[in-house]
Write an enzyme that holds these catalytic residues in place. Structure first.
Site, PDB file in Angstrom:
ATOM      1  N   LYS A  84       0.945  -1.321  -0.154  1.00 23.84           N
ATOM      2  CA  LYS A  84      -0.061   0.025  -0.085  1.00 23.84           C
ATOM      3  C   LYS A  84       0.967   1.230  -0.129  1.00 23.84           C
ATOM      4  O   LYS A  84       1.993   1.292   0.479  1.00 23.84           O
ATOM      5  CB  LYS A  84      -0.723  -0.192   1.323  1.00 23.84           C
ATOM      6  CG  LYS A  84      -1.867  -0.921   1.203  1.00 23.84           C
ATOM      7  CD  LYS A  84      -2.640  -0.712   2.684  1.00 23.84           C
ATOM      8  CE  LYS A  84      -3.928  -1.929   2.523  1.00 23.84           C
ATOM      9  NZ  LYS A  84      -4.781  -1.408   1.621  1.00 23.84           N
ATOM     10  N   ARG A 136     -10.233 -11.548   1.927  1.00 26.03           N
ATOM     11  CA  ARG A 136     -11.074 -12.314   1.021  1.00 26.03           C
ATOM     12  C   ARG A 136     -10.491 -13.857   1.235  1.00 26.03           C
ATOM     13  O   ARG A 136     -11.012 -14.886   1.423  1.00 26.03           O
ATOM     14  CB  ARG A 136     -11.356 -11.977  -0.330  1.00 26.03           C
ATOM     15  CG  ARG A 136     -10.404 -11.913  -0.961  1.00 26.03           C
ATOM     16  CD  ARG A 136     -10.724 -10.872  -2.452  1.00 26.03           C
ATOM     17  NE  ARG A 136     -10.822  -9.591  -2.262  1.00 26.03           N
ATOM     18  CZ  ARG A 136     -11.168  -8.607  -3.066  1.00 26.03           C
ATOM     19  NH1 ARG A 136     -11.317  -9.084  -4.242  1.00 26.03           N
ATOM     20  NH2 ARG A 136     -11.206  -7.364  -2.721  1.00 26.03           N
TER      21      ARG A 136
HETATM   22  N1  BES Z   1      -8.159  -3.492   4.119  1.00 21.46           N
HETATM   23  C1  BES Z   1      -8.055  -3.140   2.966  1.00 21.46           C
HETATM   24  C2  BES Z   1      -9.451  -2.368   2.854  1.00 21.46           C
HETATM   25  C3  BES Z   1      -9.569  -1.037   3.373  1.00 21.46           C
HETATM   26  C4  BES Z   1      -9.178   0.063   2.565  1.00 21.46           C
HETATM   27  C5  BES Z   1     -10.189  -1.041   4.538  1.00 21.46           C
HETATM   28  C6  BES Z   1      -9.432   1.408   3.118  1.00 21.46           C
HETATM   29  C7  BES Z   1     -10.263   0.209   5.295  1.00 21.46           C
HETATM   30  C8  BES Z   1      -9.847   1.338   4.503  1.00 21.46           C
HETATM   31  C9  BES Z   1      -8.283  -4.499   1.947  1.00 21.46           C
HETATM   32  O1  BES Z   1      -7.498  -5.492   2.286  1.00 21.46           O
HETATM   33  C10 BES Z   1      -7.686  -3.922   0.532  1.00 21.46           C
HETATM   34  O2  BES Z   1      -6.683  -3.475   0.688  1.00 21.46           O
HETATM   35  N2  BES Z   1      -8.599  -3.926  -0.404  1.00 21.46           N
HETATM   36  C11 BES Z   1      -8.088  -3.714  -1.565  1.00 21.46           C
HETATM   37  C12 BES Z   1      -8.668  -4.625  -2.756  1.00 21.46           C
HETATM   38  C13 BES Z   1      -8.328  -4.563  -4.184  1.00 21.46           C
HETATM   39  C14 BES Z   1      -6.763  -4.782  -4.154  1.00 21.46           C
HETATM   40  C15 BES Z   1      -9.033  -5.298  -5.006  1.00 21.46           C
HETATM   41  C16 BES Z   1      -8.609  -2.298  -1.964  1.00 21.46           C
HETATM   42  O3  BES Z   1      -9.852  -1.804  -1.355  1.00 21.46           O
HETATM   43  O4  BES Z   1      -8.184  -1.465  -2.662  1.00 21.46           O
HETATM   44 ZN    ZN Z   2      -5.492  -5.296   2.002  1.00 21.06          ZN
END
Ligand code: BES
Ligand code: ZN
Ligand code: ZN
Length: 498
Positions: free
Chosen positions: A275, A349
């Site tokens: 991230k 997931r």
């Molecule tokens: N934990 C994150 C989602 C999230 C983002 C929660 C901001 C709270 C605040 C999750 O694991 C994630 O990173 N999801 C990705 C999915 C994508 C790579 C398909 C996302 O939301 O960008």
């Molecule tokens: Zn994530």
């Protein structure tokens, strides 16, 4: 306990009188307060237009000297015909914030001012105490100075029967807020302290003395249980994963249990698909789904609800370590289904998939997942709602009713076969990222999860990423900064009705 019930106000409580007032029509005052001096005080400040009894309004009157109280705090409820228990919860939170700002140590609550709304004494006491305890919450575990201003509140009721009801209400309000505050506390803890092992330890400790049976699986057991998808996420971290299983049997053995499944990512760096660094500290909250499921279980058991319920929480850290999974890697879930990981940041997931297979094996009456699953849900809904996904209209209806009763905001999102079909992979049975990528990302994620639930089990998913933390401006009983405990109250209400 911040709220107590007496037959008359103590000297301490006479520092401040908390009085609620609403409106019979827009800008028309209608207060049910029957205390002589306070009643005329409300009218005086209404006429001066200093207090309109609007929703969320407060007016602190220092030195008001009314009905034996030194100060008076007026709290607006808005239109009386729209007042529900959530209105009272919000009003109490606003009042608590005002009392804290004015450095009041104790206050009495005018119950006559809440008498015209047809709520039972027990219900009022329940939301007042719950709201006070929730608003009082502050994460202080890592502060050298842990002092923070607390306000003790008194409810005065003369009739013995009412007093019993109020005491019961206060007790239940404390139980639900304790469950929520447990969830907030473990989520607010930094990830270098709150590891998967620590979460399991804290859960076992919190459940001591309750009717909950808690089982913790360590890394060896998780591997033995063939949870290859969850293990794939865990393998990049030096902190070993845990699976926390909580069981509560409050109903007859013959009654099929409900299952709750929670995402407990104690930190989500994104893994190799790392991230961006700005704001990444919020990813300590990626365990909120798991924490909130644990909080709900604690409350459900301590309330002694007549329900059978089992919870599965996957506590894992997503790190880009030397052993970490890489884009293109293929994992095998407990069901035997293979998953191509095209993005290691779509890890929630992967953790949930194995838990859903495990939960399905017991053939529960229904399965709910709670997870901070996607950033896309924030794009879709902002922070006003938690997104709910289910193919069952019947389940959605029951959830909506439970959320309404609990005073939480949920919004139904689409979950179609088309979304499931978007999770394709050339090399494995399913991919963890959709095609086209990120389009309807939250629905794709829900679609992926549903592929790991047995067809015959009704299933609903709660994407709580939109309401995981910092919700004070929307719900004043939530912290301005910190985890909130979203959906704990909804799960409790659902369990109450089941
Ligand atoms: N934990 C994150 C989602 C999230 C983002 C929660 C901001 C709270 C605040 C999750 O694991 C994630 O990173 N999801 C990705 C999915 C994508 C790579 C398909 C996302 O939301 O960008
Ligand atoms: Zn994530
Ligand atoms: Zn995540």
């Amino acid at each position: 306990m911040l709220v107590s019930v007496n037959s008359s106000f103590s000297k301490k409580a006479k520092e401040c009188f908390v009085v609620f007032a609403g409106q019979s029509a827009k800008d028309k005052l209608k207060s049910f307060c029957d205390c002589d001096e306070t009643k005329s005080l409300i009218k005086k400040y209404f006429d001066k237009e200093a207090f309109k009894a609007g929703k969320g309004e407060t007016l602190f009157l220092r030195g008001a000297e009314a009905d034996g109280f030194e100060n008076v705090l007026l709290v607006g409820l808005g239109l009386n015909k729209e007042v529900n228990l959530e209105t009272i919860r919000v009003a109490m939170a606003k009042a608590y914030r005002a009392l804290r700002a004015e450095k009041q140590k104790a206050a009495g609550i005018c119950m006559s001012s809440l008498s015209g709304y047809k709520f039972k004494t027990a219900e009022l006491a329940y939301v007042l105490s719950e709201s006070a305890e929730l608003t009082n919450y502050k994460y202080t575990d890592f502060l050298n100075n842990k002092n923070h201003h607390q306000v003790s509140l008194e409810i005065s009721l003369s009739k013995a029967g009412d007093r019993k009801q109020a005491e019961k209400g206060v007790e239940e309000g404390v139980i639900t807020s304790s469950g929520i505050n447990f969830a907030r506390n473990v989520s607010d803890a930094p990830s270098n302290y709150m590891t998967p092992a620590q979460l399991a330890k804290d859960t076992v400790k919190a459940a001591k003395g309750s009717k909950l049976k808690v089982t913790v699986w360590d890394k060896a057991r998780i591997k033995k249980e063939k949870m290859g998808s969850l293990m794939g996420v865990a393998q990049g971290s030096a902190a070993d994963p845990r699976v926390i299983i909580m069981e509560y049997n409050g109903a007859a053995k013959s009654k099929t249990p409900i299952a709750l499944v929670g995402k407990g990512l104690t930190f989500d760096t994104g893994g190799i698909s790392i991230k961006p660094s700005a704001g990444m500290e919020a990813m300590k909250y990626d365990m909120c789904g798991g924490a909130n499921v644990i909080g709900a279980m604690l409350a459900i058991a301590n309330l002694g609800l007549k329900v059978n319920i089992v919870a599965y929480v996957g506590a894992v850290e997503n790190m880009p370590g030397a052993n970490a999974i890489k884009p293109g890697d293929i994992l095998t879930a407990r069901s035997g289904k293979t998953i191509e990981v095209t993005n290691t940041d779509a890890e929630g997931r992967l953790v949930m998939a194995d838990l859903l297979v495990l939960a399905s094996e017991k053939k529960p009456a229904s399965i709910f997942t709670a997870a901070t699953l996607t950033g896309a849900i924030i794009v879709a809904l902002g922070h006003l709602h938690t997104g709910i996904f289910s193919e069952s209209d019947k389940l959605i209806k029951k959830i909506q009713e439970s959320a309404d009763k609990a005073g939480e905001d949920v919004w139904r999102m689409p979950l179609l076969d088309a979304h499931k079909k978007q999770m394709i992979s050339h090399y494995a049975d399913i991919g963890n990222m959709g095609t086209p990528s990120r389009a309807a990302g939250s629905a794709q994620a829900a679609g992926f999860l549903s592929e790991f639930v047995s067809n015959d089990v009704p299933y609903a998913h709660f994407d709580i990423a939109s309401q995981m933390s910092d919700m004070g401006s929307i719900y004043p009983y939530c912290p301005d900064k910190g985890a909130c405990g979203a959906m704990v109250r909804t799960f409790i209400e659902y369990a109450r009705k089941s």
